[in-house]
Each structure stands twice: as C-alpha cells, then as structure tokens.
Design a protein around this motif. Structure first.
Motif, PDB file in Angstrom:
ATOM      1  N   THR A 106       0.783  -1.267   0.032  1.00 13.77           N
ATOM      2  CA  THR A 106      -0.105   0.057  -0.052  1.00 13.77           C
ATOM      3  C   THR A 106       0.884   1.381  -0.116  1.00 13.77           C
ATOM      4  OG1 THR A 106      -0.178  -0.011   2.382  1.00 13.77           O
ATOM      5  CG2 THR A 106      -1.650  -1.327   1.205  1.00 13.77           C
ATOM      6  N   ARG A 163       0.685  14.922  -2.679  1.00 14.64           N
ATOM      7  CA  ARG A 163      -0.503  14.352  -2.168  1.00 14.64           C
ATOM      8  C   ARG A 163      -1.774  14.703  -2.974  1.00 14.64           C
ATOM      9  NH1 ARG A 163      -4.227  10.681  -1.816  1.00 14.64           N
ATOM     10  NH2 ARG A 163      -4.831  10.310   0.418  1.00 14.64           N
ATOM     11  N   PHE A 215      -5.501  13.327  -4.638  1.00 14.36           N
ATOM     12  CA  PHE A 215      -6.688  12.494  -4.318  1.00 14.36           C
ATOM     13  C   PHE A 215      -7.420  11.980  -5.704  1.00 14.36           C
ATOM     14  CE2 PHE A 215      -5.929  15.390  -0.804  1.00 14.36           C
ATOM     15  CZ  PHE A 215      -5.991  14.328   0.223  1.00 14.36           C
ATOM     16  N   GLY A 228      -5.496   6.635  -8.291  1.00 13.91           N
ATOM     17  CA  GLY A 228      -4.695   6.041  -7.525  1.00 13.91           C
ATOM     18  C   GLY A 228      -4.418   4.962  -8.485  1.00 13.91           C
ATOM     19  N   SER A 278       0.392   4.630  -3.122  1.00 17.37           N
ATOM     20  CA  SER A 278      -0.791   4.728  -3.771  1.00 17.37           C
ATOM     21  C   SER A 278      -1.949   3.750  -3.658  1.00 17.37           C
ATOM     22  CB  SER A 278      -0.578   4.705  -5.331  1.00 17.37           C
ATOM     23  OG  SER A 278      -1.598   5.219  -6.151  1.00 17.37           O
ATOM     24  N   GLU A 279      -3.104   3.951  -3.783  1.00 13.37           N
ATOM     25  CA  GLU A 279      -4.164   3.151  -3.475  1.00 13.37           C
ATOM     26  C   GLU A 279      -5.316   3.616  -4.223  1.00 13.37           C
ATOM     27  OE1 GLU A 279      -6.986   1.860   0.434  1.00 13.37           O
ATOM     28  OE2 GLU A 279      -5.010   2.333   0.850  1.00 13.37           O
ATOM     29  N   GLY A 333      -8.818   4.603  -5.518  1.00 15.32           N
ATOM     30  CA  GLY A 333      -9.804   5.284  -4.825  1.00 15.32           C
ATOM     31  C   GLY A 333      -9.386   6.386  -3.782  1.00 15.32           C
ATOM     32  N   ARG A 334      -8.357   6.246  -3.394  1.00 13.39           N
ATOM     33  CA  ARG A 334      -7.682   7.145  -2.630  1.00 13.39           C
ATOM     34  C   ARG A 334      -6.801   8.173  -2.899  1.00 13.39           C
ATOM     35  NH1 ARG A 334      -5.956   4.713   2.851  1.00 13.39           N
ATOM     36  NH2 ARG A 334      -5.809   7.028   3.435  1.00 13.39           N
ATOM     37  N   ASP A 377       3.091   6.783   3.572  1.00 14.13           N
ATOM     38  CA  ASP A 377       1.584   6.400   3.933  1.00 14.13           C
ATOM     39  C   ASP A 377       1.008   7.547   4.348  1.00 14.13           C
ATOM     40  OD1 ASP A 377      -0.758   5.231   4.207  1.00 14.13           O
ATOM     41  OD2 ASP A 377      -0.143   3.335   4.884  1.00 14.13           O
ATOM     42  N   ASP A 404      -4.996   8.194   7.352  1.00 15.04           N
ATOM     43  CA  ASP A 404      -6.516   7.838   6.907  1.00 15.04           C
ATOM     44  C   ASP A 404      -6.914   9.456   6.646  1.00 15.04           C
ATOM     45  OD1 ASP A 404      -6.787   5.423   7.479  1.00 15.04           O
ATOM     46  OD2 ASP A 404      -7.413   5.760   9.717  1.00 15.04           O
ATOM     47  N   ASP A 405      -6.123  10.019   5.754  1.00 17.21           N
ATOM     48  CA  ASP A 405      -6.517  11.597   5.702  1.00 17.21           C
ATOM     49  C   ASP A 405      -7.716  11.508   4.592  1.00 17.21           C
ATOM     50  OD1 ASP A 405      -5.028  10.514   3.607  1.00 17.21           O
ATOM     51  OD2 ASP A 405      -3.878  12.291   3.163  1.00 17.21           O
ATOM     52  N   SER A 406      -8.229  12.401   4.272  1.00 10.08           N
ATOM     53  CA  SER A 406      -9.472  12.564   3.166  1.00 10.08           C
ATOM     54  C   SER A 406      -9.434  14.148   2.694  1.00 10.08           C
ATOM     55  CB  SER A 406     -10.773  12.268   3.915  1.00 10.08           C
ATOM     56  OG  SER A 406     -11.158  13.061   4.888  1.00 10.08           O
TER      57      SER A 406
END
Length: 580
Positions: free
Chosen positions: A6, A456, A458, A461, A510-511, A513-514, A537, A540-542
């Motif tokens: 991840t 970063r 959003f 990903g 990278s993930e 959807g995130r 990593d 749990d940021d958004s």
C-alpha cells in the motif's frame, strides 16, 4: 525498485557482519558458540562427530566394564569353590584314614584335619561346627576367627548346609579386617563327617579385596583408552573435514567475490577427484558469466553511445524544424482552419520531441555516470512555493487547487536547485494531470537529519503492482490515458535518479480510490538516511480534512535574526503559521 505494498518506499540496506565478542569474556561464550555453530560447517560436523563418538565409546566402556566385572567375579568365585572343594576333600580323607578309638584320638584326628584345611586352603577364616545334639567323645568345634563366625553366617545359609551334605553353599559377605574395616568376600559352606560319630559344618571365608582393585585398574584403562579414542577420532575427523571443507570454503569465498563484481576470480583446481571436477565446472561457469556480462556491458555501452549520439545529432535538425514550426504557427491565423490546426499540432509535437530529446540526453548521462551536482544552499519550502506559482496556470486549467503545507524545510540545505526543482515540477505535474480536479497538497517538513517534500493527490490512485513499476522508463499505468501536458514517460525515472544522486530517496504510496502520495527526502549531510520527516503512507486523510486547510496563501518569510542557530526542524516549525 519499490516493493508492492500500500506504501512503496525506496530504501538502501547495507549488510554488515557483526564480529564475535572476544573469547576472553566467558559470558560471551554461549553466543560465540551459537554463532560458530550456525556459520561453520566444519565446526558443526566435528562437534557432532565427537559427540556421537563419545556416546558410542561411553556405552562401549560401560558395557565392557560391567561384563569384565561380572566375569571377574564369576572367575574368582569358581576359584574359591574349587579351592574349598579340594581343601574339604583333603580334610575328609584325613578323617577317613585315621584310626579312631576314644575321644582323645578323635580330637587329635580333627585337629589334624583342621591343619590339613589350613595347609590346603587359601582361606584364613575356617570354622567347623558339629551338627545335631552333643555326642560323647565327638571332637569339639573349631574356628580361626576370634570374633565368632555367628556374625558372618546367616541362619539361612547354615540351614542349607545342614540339609545338603553333598553340595557347596556359598554367599557373598563383608569380611572384617584388622583395622575394623570390611572387605568383600565369599563364604563357602559344606559338610565334613566323622564316620560313626557326627557330621560337621565346614565354612571357609575367602577375601576378594584384590578383585575391586583389579576391576578399578581395568575400568581406568578402559576410560583412558576411550578418551584417547575420542580424541583420535576427533583429530581424524578434523583432518578429513579440513580436506573436504577447505575447497568448499574457497568456493564460497570465490562465489561471494564473483557476486560482488570481481569477475576474474577462479577456484584453484587440484587433482582429479570430485572436488576438482566441481572446481573446473565452477570456473567454466564463471568464464561463461564473465563473457556474457562483458557482452552485455559492451552492448549497453553501445546503446548508451547510440542514444547519446542520436540525441546530439537530432538536436541540430530539430532546432531548424522548431524554428520553422514556430514561424508557421505564428502565421496560422492566415491559414484555413484545417491548415491552422495542422500547424498547431506540428508545433506541439515538435515541442514534445524536443523535451523527449532532452530527457534522453539526461538518461544517457545517468547511464554513463557523468552527472555532476551543482550544490548550493537552498530552502526547500521556498523552492516548492516557486514551483507551485509557476504551475498555477496549469492547475487552473484542470480546475485543481494546489495547497502548500510547510511545517519545516525553511533552513537552507545543500542541493542542486535545478534538479530538485525539476523533480518537484514532475511530481506536481503528474498530480495535476491525474488528480481528477481534486485538491493537491504539497507538504514540506524537516528534522535533524533530512528535509522532505510530499505531493499528495486524491485522484484514482494505482494498484500496488502499478506503483511498483511507476519509476520504470516509458511505463504507463493506463496506456489508453492521454498525456495532457506532454510527458515523455521518463520524468519519474529521472526524478528517482536525481534523488539518489543527492543521497536521498523518492518513495511512492498509492491506493485505488484514495489517490497517490510521492515523498522526496534529501539528507542534510552525507550520512545515510534513517527515515523521512514525511511518511509515504498518509494514513486516513481525506478530502474533507484537506478542506480544513483553507486556500493557498503565500509563505510568510520569517525574520532571520529570530531564528535559532541550531534549529532545523524546530525553527522551521516556528515559521510556518499553519497552511500556506
């Protein structure tokens, strides 16, 4: 190349061998022996051989000692029984041959028989007891032991002697000595008879004190021979193992040197046995590897020269084409729509071709090892703000808001600003292109050892297997996706080379959807990196949390006089004022 996960972080690992603690410290012996057991085939095999040999010799010595002990006792017992039988027979013959009349003569005959027992027997303990009730004129009992035989004889033995006149009855006893001690012995019982008068119990005691001495000598000899045999077998095993493991050790050392790049090393070949065959096969393999590596190196060199030469040769005609394309593009308003569009496309592709040639030349310099850094003290936070400002128009075209968060990174660090700026532009350009119009956060932070910059986005990903290959040359996660800013597919590969050239690292997380997070980490000094102020990593940021940062604002430059001379990360933090 980053490992699939991840979060993908490129780190350098150096293998070191910890030396053994000195053998003079007895507390370190268990650890040293355990390490030697793991690392040395010769020590392990020798120890196992000696241990198994010691067990086998111990079992053999114990069994032989028991067998000798039993045999020695049995032999001594047979000698005692035979001696007692001969002495009894001689005494009985004396009693049978004597002329017996009155009691005095009978007593004299018994005294003569006792003398015969003393002369013919090896025993010093002799006793004769009459069987049954008193008989007139019968000879008296006789004993050579003043302490009394009743303390040496058991009632069971005496009962068996009385009931078996023709048999020898024996029993192991502890015989007393003159100093009050006891020694092992055998008591033999049988009968004597005076014809027509009475029967007598005859007991002969034999000292076996010399048997334990003999047994101890034999056992001591066995143990000495056993220990000598273990040492001898250990020496033989060491010699044999040395002759076998020395070529193996040489092969291991040679393999390690060959793996480290010393292609000219070879194994010495001695004799015609299996080890010699192994050595010749290894040398043949090394020759083949060396020739193939040299061929590949020559081919790689030819390819590098070809790319470099072609790139250089193309620059001259490309410059002419670029000038012509610019002139045509400047006059496109005078053309018909189709021709004007063709002029625009020509001008765009010529620009992309020029960028591609520049990247190819840069890659060829990295491959040739001819890249040199031009270091100068630079603030990474100010450099990031400059790059964001220069790409503001591109971000607005994609509807993206680029936000800078700089808790640290203000103090100057020696770096090549041109190359670092190129890395940041590449990362930010990729984030804008693949960010799907969502906010992009550029983070700058520092600590005592390093400064770091994270980009970063959003967007969609990538999968872990795609993130693993993101730094490969000309690789694209989605071949069907068009490049809107004219990328060549070499930007991330060059960025990784720039990071390594500074002694730093470029990590990616990278993930699906995130989104994606790239982190560039540069060391403050030449020491190897032990971590990064910004984790790859993001946790749990958004986007909701990003919205709290507010819009992008210019960085407030702190007063140099207010900064601590030793501050790095601490002084940087005092200058940030939150999001900027």
């Amino acid at each position: 190349m980053p490992a699939p996960a991840t979060g993908v972080v490129a780190t350098g690992i150096t293998a070191t061998r910890t030396p053994l603690t000195g053998w003079r410290l007895w507390r370190a012996w268990p650890g040293n022996l355990a390490s030697l057991w793991r690392r040395s085939l010769r020590f392990r095999t020798l120890l196992v051989t000696i241990a198994l040999t010691a067990v086998a010799v111990t079992v053999a010595c114990v069994l032989m000692a028991l067998w000798i002990q039993n045999d020695l006792f049995a032999s001594r017992r047979e000698q005692v029984l035979d001696d007692a039988a001969q002495a009894r027979a001689a005494a009985q013959t004396t009693l049978d041959a004597a002329v017996q009349s009155d009691g005095v003569q009978l007593q004299n005959v018994m005294t003569l028989a006792n003398g015969t027992l003393t002369d013919r027997s090896a025993s010093d303990l002799i006793a004769v007891f009459r069987i049954g009730p008193p008989v007139p004129g019968a000879p008296q009992d006789f004993s050579t032991y003043v302490g009394g035989f009743d303390t040496l004889l058991t009632e069971g033995m005496r009962e068996r002697v009385r009931e078996n006149p023709d048999q020898q009855i024996w029993q192991s006893v502890a015989l007393p000595t003159a100093d009050g001690d006891t020694v092992p012995g055998i008591m033999v019982g049988q009968q004597l008879s005076v014809e027509g008068v009475a029967s007598y119990e005859l007991y002969l005691g034999y000292d076996l004190s010399n048997a334990p001495q003999t047994l101890g000598f034999v056992q001591g000899t066995l143990w000495i021979v056993g220990i000598g045999l273990v040492l001898l077998i250990g020496g033989i095993a060491w010699f044999v193992l040395r002759s076998v493991t020395t070529p193996i050790s040489e092969a291991a050392d040679t393999s390690a040197k060959l793996a480290s790049g010393e292609l000219g090393v070879r194994l010495p070949v001695r004799g015609e046995d299996e080890l010699a065959t192994l050595g010749r096969s290894f040398n043949a393999m090394a020759d083949s590897i060396e020739s193939q590596i040299k061929e590949l190196a020559d081919l790689s060199l030819v390819q590098q020269r070809f790319v470099s030469d072609v790139s250089h040769e193309l620059r001259t005609p490309l410059t002419t084409i670029r000038l012509a394309a610019d002139m045509i593009n400047d006059q496109r308003d005078d053309f018909d729509p189709a021709t004007a569009r063709a002029a625009e496309l020509l001008n765009a592709q010529v620009q992309r071709f020029e960028t591609l040639l520049t990247d190819l030349l840069e890659i060829s310099r990295y491959d040739a090892g001819s890249v040199q850094l031009e270091l100068e003290p630079t603030s990474l936070a100010h450099l990031a703000e400059d790059v964001i400002g220069s790409m503001q128009q591109l971000a607005e075209q994609h509807g993206t808001d680029v936000r800078l968060v700089a808790p640290g990174g203000y103090s100057p660090v020696d770096m090549d600003p041109r190359r670092v700026r190129r890395v940041v532009r590449n990362l930010l350009g990729n984030a804008i292109e693949h960010g799907e119009g969502r906010p992009i956060v550029v983070t700058v932070d520092s600590d005592q050892q390093a400064v770091a910059l994270g980009v970063r986005d959003f967007g969609l990903g990538m999968k872990p297997e795609d993130a693993e290959r993101v730094f490969d040359r000309f690789w694209r996660a989605d071949p069907s996706r068009t490049r809107t800013i004219g990328g060549t597919g070499l930007g991330l590969s060059i960025a990784l080379g720039d990071a390594k050239l500074h002694g730093g690292e470029l990590a990616v997380w990278s993930e699906l959807g995130r989104g994606t997070n790239f982190v560039l980490t540069l060391p403050r000094q030449s020491a190897p990196l032990t971590g990064s102020p910004i984790p790859a990593d993001p946790g749990d940021d958004s986007i909701a949390a990003v919205d709290d940062l507010g819009l992008t604002q210019p960085i407030r430059v702190p007063d140099p006089g207010a900064r601590s001379a030793t501050g790095h990360a601490k002084s940087d933090a005092s200058a940030k004022g939150g999001a900027s």
